[in-house]
Design an enzyme around this catalytic site. Sequence first.
Site, PDB file in Angstrom:
ATOM      1  N   GLU A  48     -46.171 -89.064  19.024  1.00  0.00           N
ATOM      2  CA  GLU A  48     -45.597 -88.703  17.720  1.00  0.00           C
ATOM      3  C   GLU A  48     -44.218 -89.343  17.699  1.00  0.00           C
ATOM      4  O   GLU A  48     -43.329 -88.949  18.453  1.00  0.00           O
ATOM      5  CB  GLU A  48     -45.479 -87.182  17.604  1.00  0.00           C
ATOM      6  CG  GLU A  48     -46.793 -86.432  17.811  1.00  0.00           C
ATOM      7  CD  GLU A  48     -47.631 -86.370  16.539  1.00  0.00           C
ATOM      8  OE1 GLU A  48     -47.153 -86.847  15.489  1.00  0.00           O
ATOM      9  OE2 GLU A  48     -48.757 -85.851  16.606  1.00  0.00           O
ATOM     10  N   TYR A  75     -50.549 -77.140  20.346  1.00  0.00           N
ATOM     11  CA  TYR A  75     -51.582 -76.449  19.564  1.00  0.00           C
ATOM     12  C   TYR A  75     -52.903 -77.133  19.890  1.00  0.00           C
ATOM     13  O   TYR A  75     -52.963 -78.351  20.012  1.00  0.00           O
ATOM     14  CB  TYR A  75     -51.314 -76.492  18.053  1.00  0.00           C
ATOM     15  CG  TYR A  75     -51.250 -77.880  17.455  1.00  0.00           C
ATOM     16  CD1 TYR A  75     -52.392 -78.523  16.975  1.00  0.00           C
ATOM     17  CD2 TYR A  75     -50.042 -78.560  17.364  1.00  0.00           C
ATOM     18  CE1 TYR A  75     -52.328 -79.793  16.431  1.00  0.00           C
ATOM     19  CE2 TYR A  75     -49.963 -79.833  16.828  1.00  0.00           C
ATOM     20  CZ  TYR A  75     -51.117 -80.439  16.366  1.00  0.00           C
ATOM     21  OH  TYR A  75     -51.051 -81.697  15.830  1.00  0.00           O
ATOM     22  N   ASN A 100     -59.149 -87.966  13.798  1.00  0.00           N
ATOM     23  CA  ASN A 100     -58.738 -87.386  15.078  1.00  0.00           C
ATOM     24  C   ASN A 100     -59.365 -86.010  15.310  1.00  0.00           C
ATOM     25  O   ASN A 100     -58.904 -85.238  16.144  1.00  0.00           O
ATOM     26  CB  ASN A 100     -57.214 -87.303  15.167  1.00  0.00           C
ATOM     27  CG  ASN A 100     -56.736 -87.233  16.614  1.00  0.00           C
ATOM     28  OD1 ASN A 100     -57.357 -87.813  17.502  1.00  0.00           O
ATOM     29  ND2 ASN A 100     -55.654 -86.496  16.861  1.00  0.00           N
ATOM     30  N   GLY A 141     -54.126 -91.724   7.813  1.00  0.00           N
ATOM     31  CA  GLY A 141     -53.764 -92.678   6.766  1.00  0.00           C
ATOM     32  C   GLY A 141     -52.336 -92.535   6.285  1.00  0.00           C
ATOM     33  O   GLY A 141     -51.695 -93.525   5.918  1.00  0.00           O
TER      34      GLY A 141
HETATM   35 ZN   LIG Z   1     -51.377 -87.958  13.144  1.00  0.00          ZN
END
Ligand SMILES: [Zn+2]
Length: 391
Positions: free
Chosen positions: A307, A285, A185, A125
Site C-alpha cells: 500500500e 484485517y 483481489n 481499478g
Molecule cells: Zn487495493
Amino acid sequence: MNIKFCIIFSLFLRNVIARGGDRINPLSSASDLGFPNHGYVVLARHLFEDNQARHPRTDITRGYMTNSELEKAVKEFGRRCSHISRVYSIGKSVQGFPLLVIEISDKPGKEEPEPAFKFVGNVHGDEPVGRELLILLANWICDNYMRDPLVNLIVDKVHLHILPSMNPDGFSLKRRGNANDIDLNRDFPDQFFPWNNDEDARQPETKAIMSWLREIHFTASASLHGGALVANYPWDGSLDKRKHYYACPDDGTFRFLASIYSKSHYNMSLSKEFEGGITNGAAWYPVYGGMQDWNYIYGGCFELTLEITDNKWPNAMELPTIWEYNKMSMLNLIASLVKTGVHGRVFSSDRGRPLSGLITIKEINYTDIREHFGICEVLFFSVQDAISAEF
Ligand SMILES: [Zn+2]
Ligand SMILES: *[C@@H]1O[C@H](CO)[C@@H](O)[C@H](O)[C@H]1NC(C)=O
Ligand SMILES: *[C@@H]1O[C@H](CO)[C@@H](O)[C@H](O)[C@H]1NC(C)=O
C-alpha cells in the site's frame, strides 16, 4: 530447458508483532483518508467498494495515462529498450484490453537459473498510482543500465516481469472491480474457503495471472495498491475469520522482505499505525480469495501487497514525488532476491538433464507446493547449511 529454482530466507528473524487495522475496522469507522480537493471521503482500503459515484468535482484522471496511452508507453518502452526487454501479453480483460507485461533481463524470454520477480499494478481499478510507477521503474532501469550497480545486478541476475495494470477496465470505469464489478483481489482460490475453487468461473484477469504463474516460477512478487502506507505480507486470511496475527511458515522471510520495502521507503517505516511500516495481513484485517496468499500457496511465490499512498487517487502532480519515495524500495526488493538466499541448478546424475527441484529448509514446515508443479527433486537444507550454500 533449464529448470531454475531459488528460495530465499531470512537470517534476521525478529519478533515484530504488527499492529494497526483499528481505523479500518469496518464495523466501527471508515476513515477519511484525504482527498480534500475533491470534496469527498475515501473509505478505507479493500473492504469497501470505493464509490466513485461520489462525483468528484474535478477530473481525477487528469495527468494519468489512459489505457491506450499506457499501451503505447509499454510498446514504446519495448522498442526503446529492446536490448534488455521484451513485451508480451498474458491475456485480456473482460472488455478485451490486452494485459501487457514488460520483461526486463539481459536475456529476456530465456529461461535461466535466476530468480524471477514480478510487479503487478492497478489490481484495483481506482488505485492507479502503481501503473504509473511501474512505467517509471521500467524506464529508470533502462536509462541506468551500465551506469548503476544495483540496476546492473537486477538486469543481469534477475528476470523482472512488470504488469502495469491488471485491471484496465476498472481503471477506465474509475472503480475498484473489473468490468463485471468483481474485486480481483477476492477472486483467487482460497486455502480456507472453497468458494473460488472452480478455475473456469474466475474472471479473465484472474485466470491470466493463474496461468502466468504456471508458466513462470516466480520467486517473489509484489502488487501495488493505494489507501494506506504499509507493506503487507501473508497470511491475509485467518482460519477463524477473526482479525489476529496469523503467521505463515515463512513468516521470518516475509517480515524481512516487507522490511526491505518499508525501510528503503521515504517514510513508510515511520508509520504510527504499523510498527516498522509492515503488517501481517490477517492482523490488519482478514482477506479471502486474495492474490497474495494464492501466490504463496499455489506458486511458492513470496508475494507482498504494498500500500503505497494514503490517497488512492492522488493528484497526478504528486506522482514524481511518490516515485522518488518508492524508487529505492522497489529496486532493493528486487535485488534482495540475488543478495540473499540459495540459488542453483540440479542435474540428473546419469545424463546431466536438468531436473525440477525444490529446496526446503528443515526447520520450516512448508505448505507443499510439489503437487502443483510436478517437482521431483527435493533438497533439504538446514538453516545453517543454507546460509553458505551455493551450488
Ligand atoms: Zn487495493
Ligand atoms: C509520509 O510523507 C507524506 C508526504 O509528506 C505524508 O503525507 C505522510 O503523512 C507521511 N507518512 C508518515 C507515516 O510519516
Ligand atoms: C512441523 O511439523 C511437525 C510434524 O507435524 C511438528 O512436529 C513440528 O513441531 C512442526 N514444526 C514447526 C516449526 O512448526
